[in-house]
Design a protein around this motif. Sequence first.
Motif, short mmCIF file in Angstrom:
data_model
loop_
_atom_site.label_atom_id
_atom_site.label_comp_id
_atom_site.label_asym_id
_atom_site.label_seq_id
_atom_site.Cartn_x
_atom_site.Cartn_y
_atom_site.Cartn_z
N GLU A 30 0.84 -1.19 0.00
CA GLU A 30 0.00 0.00 0.00
C GLU A 30 0.88 1.23 0.00
N ILE A 31 0.56 2.14 -0.86
CA ILE A 31 1.31 3.38 -0.97
C ILE A 31 1.00 4.27 0.24
N ALA A 32 2.03 4.91 0.78
CA ALA A 32 1.83 5.86 1.88
C ALA A 32 1.38 7.20 1.29
N ASN A 33 0.39 7.79 1.90
CA ASN A 33 -0.10 9.13 1.56
C ASN A 33 -0.48 9.28 0.08
N PRO A 34 -1.43 8.48 -0.39
CA PRO A 34 -1.83 8.55 -1.81
C PRO A 34 -2.36 9.91 -2.24
N ALA A 35 -3.06 10.63 -1.35
CA ALA A 35 -3.60 11.94 -1.74
C ALA A 35 -2.47 12.92 -2.06
N LEU A 36 -1.43 12.92 -1.25
CA LEU A 36 -0.28 13.80 -1.49
C LEU A 36 0.41 13.43 -2.79
N LEU A 37 0.58 12.13 -3.04
CA LEU A 37 1.26 11.70 -4.26
C LEU A 37 0.44 12.03 -5.50
N ARG A 38 -0.88 11.92 -5.40
CA ARG A 38 -1.73 12.32 -6.53
C ARG A 38 -1.55 13.81 -6.83
N GLN A 39 -1.59 14.61 -5.79
CA GLN A 39 -1.43 16.06 -5.95
C GLN A 39 -0.08 16.37 -6.60
N TRP A 40 0.95 15.69 -6.15
CA TRP A 40 2.30 15.89 -6.67
C TRP A 40 2.38 15.52 -8.16
N VAL A 41 1.91 14.33 -8.49
CA VAL A 41 1.97 13.88 -9.89
C VAL A 41 1.17 14.82 -10.79
N GLU A 42 0.00 15.22 -10.33
CA GLU A 42 -0.81 16.16 -11.11
C GLU A 42 -0.06 17.47 -11.33
N SER A 43 0.64 17.95 -10.29
CA SER A 43 1.37 19.21 -10.42
C SER A 43 2.53 19.08 -11.41
N ILE A 44 3.18 17.92 -11.45
CA ILE A 44 4.30 17.71 -12.39
C ILE A 44 3.77 17.63 -13.82
N VAL A 45 2.66 16.93 -14.01
CA VAL A 45 2.07 16.86 -15.36
C VAL A 45 1.68 18.25 -15.83
N GLU A 46 1.08 19.03 -14.95
CA GLU A 46 0.70 20.40 -15.30
C GLU A 46 1.94 21.24 -15.63
N ARG A 47 2.98 21.09 -14.83
CA ARG A 47 4.24 21.82 -15.04
C ARG A 47 4.85 21.47 -16.41
N GLU A 48 4.66 20.24 -16.83
CA GLU A 48 5.20 19.77 -18.11
C GLU A 48 4.22 20.03 -19.26
N LYS A 49 3.17 20.77 -18.97
CA LYS A 49 2.17 21.16 -19.97
C LYS A 49 1.42 19.95 -20.55
N GLY A 50 1.24 18.92 -19.69
CA GLY A 50 0.51 17.73 -20.10
C GLY A 50 -0.96 17.83 -19.76
N GLU A 51 -1.74 17.03 -20.44
CA GLU A 51 -3.18 16.92 -20.16
C GLU A 51 -3.41 15.54 -19.57
N LEU A 52 -3.62 15.49 -18.25
CA LEU A 52 -3.72 14.22 -17.53
C LEU A 52 -5.08 13.57 -17.73
N ASN A 53 -5.08 12.43 -18.43
CA ASN A 53 -6.28 11.61 -18.51
C ASN A 53 -6.23 10.54 -17.43
#
Length: 159
Positions: A30-53
């Motif tokens: 089980e991943i620790a702190n999934p909500a934080l990791l989701r927020q982080w990954v979303e922020s990196i995709v946004e920073r890279e100008k990606g459209e997260l599906n």
Amino acid sequence: MDDFELYDDIIEDEGPSDPISFFSEEIDFEIANPALLRQWVESIVEREKGELNFVNYIFCADSYLLKLNQEYLKHDTLTDIITFPYHDPPIIEGDVYISIERIRENAHQFGATFEHELNRVMIHGVLHLCGYSDKTPEDKSKMTEKEDEALGILRSINA
């Protein structure tokens, strides 16, 4: 390899609207702190100008990832991660398979914590989905730079 099914063991109930999901195969993890990791990954995709599906993280055993590596990439070696993109950037869609055994061993080898190495590999997969490669020395250098930037962002989000 007919018995491979993508991410059939859901670690937690993310619900249908979550673009980032966590699963496991052949291990209990089980991943620790999934909500934080989701927020982080979303922020990196946004920073890279990606459209997260969607990004599906599938945490697995060495044996599971080795079978994928042999069947789909024709490599007969252990690896820590395999990323399967389903769309070209800027659309971000893919499965990121991560060997927990390799992460533990790599963390020990590099003198890092398990969590740091796991986060590094998780974002490595996302960076592949964003279009970064690591095939040449120059590409590897750029990938490491992007990983380090992303890990710094995670530290700031987690502060």
